[in-house]
Write a protein that holds these residues in place. Sequence first.
Motif, PDB file in Angstrom:
ATOM      1  N   GLY A 105      57.833  36.773  34.477  1.00  0.00           N
ATOM      2  CA  GLY A 105      58.601  37.871  35.036  1.00  0.00           C
ATOM      3  C   GLY A 105      58.079  38.287  36.404  1.00  0.00           C
ATOM      4  O   GLY A 105      58.850  38.504  37.352  1.00  0.00           O
ATOM      5  N   ILE A 106      56.764  38.387  36.530  1.00  0.00           N
ATOM      6  CA  ILE A 106      56.152  38.721  37.822  1.00  0.00           C
ATOM      7  C   ILE A 106      56.442  37.624  38.836  1.00  0.00           C
ATOM      8  O   ILE A 106      56.879  37.893  39.966  1.00  0.00           O
ATOM      9  N   ALA A 107      56.190  36.377  38.456  1.00  0.00           N
ATOM     10  CA  ALA A 107      56.389  35.258  39.382  1.00  0.00           C
ATOM     11  C   ALA A 107      57.836  35.164  39.848  1.00  0.00           C
ATOM     12  O   ALA A 107      58.108  34.917  41.029  1.00  0.00           O
ATOM     13  N   MET A 124      58.068  34.804  56.649  1.00  0.00           N
ATOM     14  CA  MET A 124      57.696  36.096  56.092  1.00  0.00           C
ATOM     15  C   MET A 124      56.711  35.945  54.942  1.00  0.00           C
ATOM     16  O   MET A 124      56.871  35.072  54.075  1.00  0.00           O
ATOM     17  N   VAL A 125      55.678  36.786  54.949  1.00  0.00           N
ATOM     18  CA  VAL A 125      54.660  36.787  53.903  1.00  0.00           C
ATOM     19  C   VAL A 125      54.943  37.930  52.935  1.00  0.00           C
ATOM     20  O   VAL A 125      55.127  39.081  53.354  1.00  0.00           O
ATOM     21  N   ILE A 126      54.973  37.616  51.650  1.00  0.00           N
ATOM     22  CA  ILE A 126      55.134  38.628  50.605  1.00  0.00           C
ATOM     23  C   ILE A 126      53.760  38.848  49.972  1.00  0.00           C
ATOM     24  O   ILE A 126      53.179  37.932  49.399  1.00  0.00           O
ATOM     25  N   ALA A 127      53.255  40.060  50.119  1.00  0.00           N
ATOM     26  CA  ALA A 127      51.907  40.377  49.643  1.00  0.00           C
ATOM     27  C   ALA A 127      51.989  41.446  48.558  1.00  0.00           C
ATOM     28  O   ALA A 127      52.551  42.523  48.787  1.00  0.00           O
ATOM     29  N   CYS A 128      51.455  41.147  47.398  1.00  0.00           N
ATOM     30  CA  CYS A 128      51.470  42.119  46.304  1.00  0.00           C
ATOM     31  C   CYS A 128      50.188  42.937  46.308  1.00  0.00           C
ATOM     32  O   CYS A 128      49.096  42.413  46.540  1.00  0.00           O
ATOM     33  N   THR A 129      50.327  44.207  46.029  1.00  0.00           N
ATOM     34  CA  THR A 129      49.208  45.126  46.053  1.00  0.00           C
ATOM     35  C   THR A 129      48.309  44.916  44.828  1.00  0.00           C
ATOM     36  O   THR A 129      48.619  44.106  43.948  1.00  0.00           O
ATOM     37  N   VAL A 133      49.094  46.143  36.310  1.00  0.00           N
ATOM     38  CA  VAL A 133      48.756  46.839  35.066  1.00  0.00           C
ATOM     39  C   VAL A 133      47.246  46.715  34.846  1.00  0.00           C
ATOM     40  O   VAL A 133      46.681  45.627  34.970  1.00  0.00           O
ATOM     41  N   PRO A 134      46.550  47.818  34.551  1.00  0.00           N
ATOM     42  CA  PRO A 134      45.098  47.741  34.368  1.00  0.00           C
ATOM     43  C   PRO A 134      44.683  46.639  33.394  1.00  0.00           C
ATOM     44  O   PRO A 134      45.323  46.423  32.365  1.00  0.00           O
ATOM     45  N   LEU A 135      43.617  45.950  33.769  1.00  0.00           N
ATOM     46  CA  LEU A 135      42.995  44.873  32.978  1.00  0.00           C
ATOM     47  C   LEU A 135      43.830  43.592  32.958  1.00  0.00           C
ATOM     48  O   LEU A 135      43.532  42.684  32.184  1.00  0.00           O
ATOM     49  N   THR A 136      44.854  43.502  33.809  1.00  0.00           N
ATOM     50  CA  THR A 136      45.646  42.269  33.874  1.00  0.00           C
ATOM     51  C   THR A 136      45.567  41.622  35.257  1.00  0.00           C
ATOM     52  O   THR A 136      46.330  40.710  35.541  1.00  0.00           O
ATOM     53  N   ARG A 137      44.661  42.081  36.116  1.00  0.00           N
ATOM     54  CA  ARG A 137      44.733  41.688  37.526  1.00  0.00           C
ATOM     55  C   ARG A 137      44.589  40.187  37.727  1.00  0.00           C
ATOM     56  O   ARG A 137      45.268  39.598  38.563  1.00  0.00           O
ATOM     57  N   LEU A 138      43.703  39.536  36.976  1.00  0.00           N
ATOM     58  CA  LEU A 138      43.480  38.106  37.179  1.00  0.00           C
ATOM     59  C   LEU A 138      44.760  37.308  36.925  1.00  0.00           C
ATOM     60  O   LEU A 138      45.180  36.484  37.752  1.00  0.00           O
ATOM     61  N   LEU A 139      45.403  37.560  35.797  1.00  0.00           N
ATOM     62  CA  LEU A 139      46.644  36.853  35.490  1.00  0.00           C
ATOM     63  C   LEU A 139      47.775  37.311  36.404  1.00  0.00           C
ATOM     64  O   LEU A 139      48.655  36.521  36.752  1.00  0.00           O
ATOM     65  N   SER A 140      47.739  38.568  36.828  1.00  0.00           N
ATOM     66  CA  SER A 140      48.754  39.050  37.765  1.00  0.00           C
ATOM     67  C   SER A 140      48.641  38.330  39.095  1.00  0.00           C
ATOM     68  O   SER A 140      49.656  37.987  39.722  1.00  0.00           O
ATOM     69  N   ILE A 141      47.416  38.098  39.551  1.00  0.00           N
ATOM     70  CA  ILE A 141      47.208  37.362  40.803  1.00  0.00           C
ATOM     71  C   ILE A 141      47.763  35.951  40.670  1.00  0.00           C
ATOM     72  O   ILE A 141      48.421  35.433  41.581  1.00  0.00           O
ATOM     73  N   ALA A 143      50.189  35.037  38.804  1.00  0.00           N
ATOM     74  CA  ALA A 143      51.646  35.140  38.804  1.00  0.00           C
ATOM     75  C   ALA A 143      52.182  35.349  40.219  1.00  0.00           C
ATOM     76  O   ALA A 143      53.211  34.778  40.594  1.00  0.00           O
ATOM     77  N   VAL A 144      51.487  36.164  41.009  1.00  0.00           N
ATOM     78  CA  VAL A 144      51.895  36.382  42.404  1.00  0.00           C
ATOM     79  C   VAL A 144      51.873  35.065  43.171  1.00  0.00           C
ATOM     80  O   VAL A 144      52.825  34.715  43.876  1.00  0.00           O
ATOM     81  N   HIS A 145      50.787  34.315  43.026  1.00  0.00           N
ATOM     82  CA  HIS A 145      50.686  33.019  43.709  1.00  0.00           C
ATOM     83  C   HIS A 145      51.777  32.062  43.222  1.00  0.00           C
ATOM     84  O   HIS A 145      52.372  31.328  44.019  1.00  0.00           O
ATOM     85  N   SER A 146      52.047  32.085  41.926  1.00  0.00           N
ATOM     86  CA  SER A 146      53.049  31.180  41.361  1.00  0.00           C
ATOM     87  C   SER A 146      54.435  31.467  41.919  1.00  0.00           C
ATOM     88  O   SER A 146      55.264  30.559  42.051  1.00  0.00           O
ATOM     89  N   GLY A 147      54.689  32.727  42.248  1.00  0.00           N
ATOM     90  CA  GLY A 147      55.986  33.097  42.785  1.00  0.00           C
ATOM     91  C   GLY A 147      56.121  32.889  44.282  1.00  0.00           C
ATOM     92  O   GLY A 147      57.172  33.164  44.862  1.00  0.00           O
ATOM     93  N   GLY A 148      55.049  32.420  44.924  1.00  0.00           N
ATOM     94  CA  GLY A 148      55.099  32.167  46.360  1.00  0.00           C
ATOM     95  C   GLY A 148      54.588  33.308  47.211  1.00  0.00           C
ATOM     96  O   GLY A 148      54.807  33.331  48.421  1.00  0.00           O
TER      97      GLY A 148
END
Length: 285
Positions: A105-107, A124-129, A133-141, A143-148
């Motif tokens: 979903g994030i990606a 254009m660069v899309i940068a996520c802050t 969600v607390p304690l999910t940052r590693l997997l969230s990162i 997902a951000v990379h996976s989405g480009g």
Amino acid sequence: MVYVPDADIDRLIAEDAGFGDLTTTALGIGSEPGVMRFAARHAMVACATEEAARLLARLGARVELITRSGQAAEPGTPLLTATGPAATLHAGWKAAQTLVEWASGIATSVHAIADAARGQRPDMVIACTRKAVPLTRLLSIKAVHSGGGVMHRTGLSDTVLVFPEHRAFLPGLDPAATIARLRAAAPERKLAVEVNDIETALAFAQAGADILQLEKFSPDSVARVAAALGSLPHRPLIVAAGGVSATNAAAYAAAGADVLATSAPYSAPPRDVHVTITVGSLPIS
């Protein structure tokens, strides 16, 4: 590459199956062989399929990973297949499914924002802050990379970013003195400053800030800042932040922003993963 430690995979298993599977045990079907298949129910950018595969393998399943993180998956696209005893498949089923759905979903959301913005500006660069969600940052990162996308900041130690809330503790310190203090303390770092109005943006640009983060500026206001900065010998990078989404990304790109900073993907709805479990086994290839 973002590596998720085995300890994190084990925590996912323990959260759902740490005390065993009462239903499978009560039915007496735990030793029966089965095949579990994951497939995309709707179009998505897949993510965390590797971690789902590792989770199932740690429980004892034999796993075939078919679609990797970052790959586009149309409806019906197979993601992974796992074979093993029913007890193993049921122990990992929901933890693995939920992980892939959430991360995809994030990606997928990051990809949608990037698509919209790059229609106006291909670089254009899309940068996520860091507001995952607390304690999910590693997997969230991941997902951000996976989405480009890229990370705006992975944490407080990552970059120098001066907020108005920092400047509140520096009464009377003007933009030039603020930049000089930062340059002396962190000479190897780019200096970013968040601003809330055009006047402050121009003041910090003239003082030598490397990056201006325009917080909750409208696209029209971003365009006004971009136009005003055109005459400077060293134009700061313009980051549009606050409220950026797929619906307005093209407008911000057209306005002259260089980077779009967003937290929107972290609240994106999960992408549905269809899971089937059948009795039997697959031949060993």
